[in-house]
Design a protein around this motif. Structure first.
Motif, mmCIF file in Angstrom:
data_model
loop_
_atom_site.group_PDB
_atom_site.id
_atom_site.type_symbol
_atom_site.label_atom_id
_atom_site.label_comp_id
_atom_site.label_asym_id
_atom_site.label_seq_id
_atom_site.Cartn_x
_atom_site.Cartn_y
_atom_site.Cartn_z
ATOM 1 N N HIS A 60 0.786 -1.233 0.000
ATOM 2 C CA HIS A 60 0.000 0.000 0.000
ATOM 3 C C HIS A 60 0.823 1.290 0.000
ATOM 4 O O HIS A 60 0.613 2.169 -0.839
ATOM 5 C CB HIS A 60 -0.941 -0.009 1.213
ATOM 6 N N ALA A 61 1.724 1.422 0.937
ATOM 7 C CA ALA A 61 2.430 2.701 1.133
ATOM 8 C C ALA A 61 3.327 3.105 -0.046
ATOM 9 O O ALA A 61 3.274 4.267 -0.472
ATOM 10 C CB ALA A 61 3.231 2.657 2.429
ATOM 11 N N PRO A 62 4.137 2.199 -0.598
ATOM 12 C CA PRO A 62 4.989 2.633 -1.711
ATOM 13 C C PRO A 62 4.209 3.074 -2.949
ATOM 14 O O PRO A 62 4.630 3.998 -3.644
ATOM 15 C CB PRO A 62 5.841 1.395 -2.017
ATOM 16 N N ILE A 63 3.071 2.442 -3.216
ATOM 17 C CA ILE A 63 2.265 2.856 -4.369
ATOM 18 C C ILE A 63 1.754 4.274 -4.157
ATOM 19 O O ILE A 63 1.840 5.122 -5.054
ATOM 20 C CB ILE A 63 1.095 1.874 -4.608
ATOM 21 N N GLY A 64 1.231 4.532 -2.971
ATOM 22 C CA GLY A 64 0.728 5.869 -2.674
ATOM 23 C C GLY A 64 1.820 6.918 -2.712
ATOM 24 O O GLY A 64 1.637 8.012 -3.259
ATOM 25 N N MET A 65 2.979 6.587 -2.111
ATOM 26 C CA MET A 65 4.072 7.548 -2.103
ATOM 27 C C MET A 65 4.575 7.820 -3.529
ATOM 28 O O MET A 65 4.861 8.970 -3.876
ATOM 29 C CB MET A 65 5.235 7.053 -1.241
ATOM 30 N N ALA A 66 4.663 6.784 -4.341
ATOM 31 C CA ALA A 66 5.107 6.976 -5.726
ATOM 32 C C ALA A 66 4.156 7.899 -6.481
ATOM 33 O O ALA A 66 4.593 8.777 -7.235
ATOM 34 C CB ALA A 66 5.224 5.635 -6.437
ATOM 35 N N ASN A 67 2.858 7.716 -6.274
ATOM 36 C CA ASN A 67 1.876 8.581 -6.938
ATOM 37 C C ASN A 67 2.017 10.031 -6.492
ATOM 38 O O ASN A 67 1.991 10.946 -7.316
ATOM 39 C CB ASN A 67 0.455 8.082 -6.663
ATOM 40 N N ILE A 68 2.169 10.235 -5.186
ATOM 41 C CA ILE A 68 2.321 11.600 -4.666
ATOM 42 C C ILE A 68 3.590 12.250 -5.218
ATOM 43 O O ILE A 68 3.570 13.404 -5.671
ATOM 44 C CB ILE A 68 2.337 11.599 -3.126
ATOM 45 N N LEU A 69 4.694 11.524 -5.173
ATOM 46 C CA LEU A 69 5.956 12.080 -5.675
ATOM 47 C C LEU A 69 5.899 12.353 -7.169
ATOM 48 O O LEU A 69 6.440 13.357 -7.643
ATOM 49 C CB LEU A 69 7.122 11.146 -5.338
#
Length: 116
Positions: free
Chosen positions: A69-78
């Motif tokens: 969950h977290a890396p996908i969300g962080m990648a999208n935000i970045l």
């Protein structure tokens, strides 16, 4: 694989992992409330979790859901915030590695009752 198909698979992976995380958080909070209400100390809690394979499996599932969950969300935000830098992919991989290593280390530490 086309970019559209990859994005759809990532979207589904993040939503499914969010569902798993929601269940894990609810169970985790119930466990915390039970421990607090019973007046258990940290030592007593660790005494109950040490060697308990059910707790280890539950918390490793929690870690793996975070890993998705977290890396996908962080990648999208970045990617949305810094589209020209190319930082999204390496940063998300680094976060995934940290979640896996630190989370699994914590699960093993609680299961074995000591440091690795």
């Amino acid at each position: 694989m086309s970019q559209g198909i990859l994005q759809a698979k990532l979207w589904y992976a993040q939503r499914i992992s969010a569902m798993i995380l929601g269940i894990c958080v609810a169970i985790h909070l119930i466990i915390i409330f039970y421990a607090i209400r019973g007046g258990l100390t940290a030592q007593e809690i660790l005494g109950r979790t040490q060697g308990n394979l059910g707790f280890a499996i539950f918390y490793e599932i929690f870690v793996l859901a975070c890993l998705v969950h977290a890396p996908i969300g962080m990648a999208n935000i970045l990617q949305e915030t810094f589209p020209q830098t190319g930082i999204a992919k390496p940063a998300s991989w680094l976060l995934a590695l940290l979640i896996l290593v630190l989370g699994t280390t914590a699960v093993i530490g609680v299961y074995t009752g000591g440091a690795i």
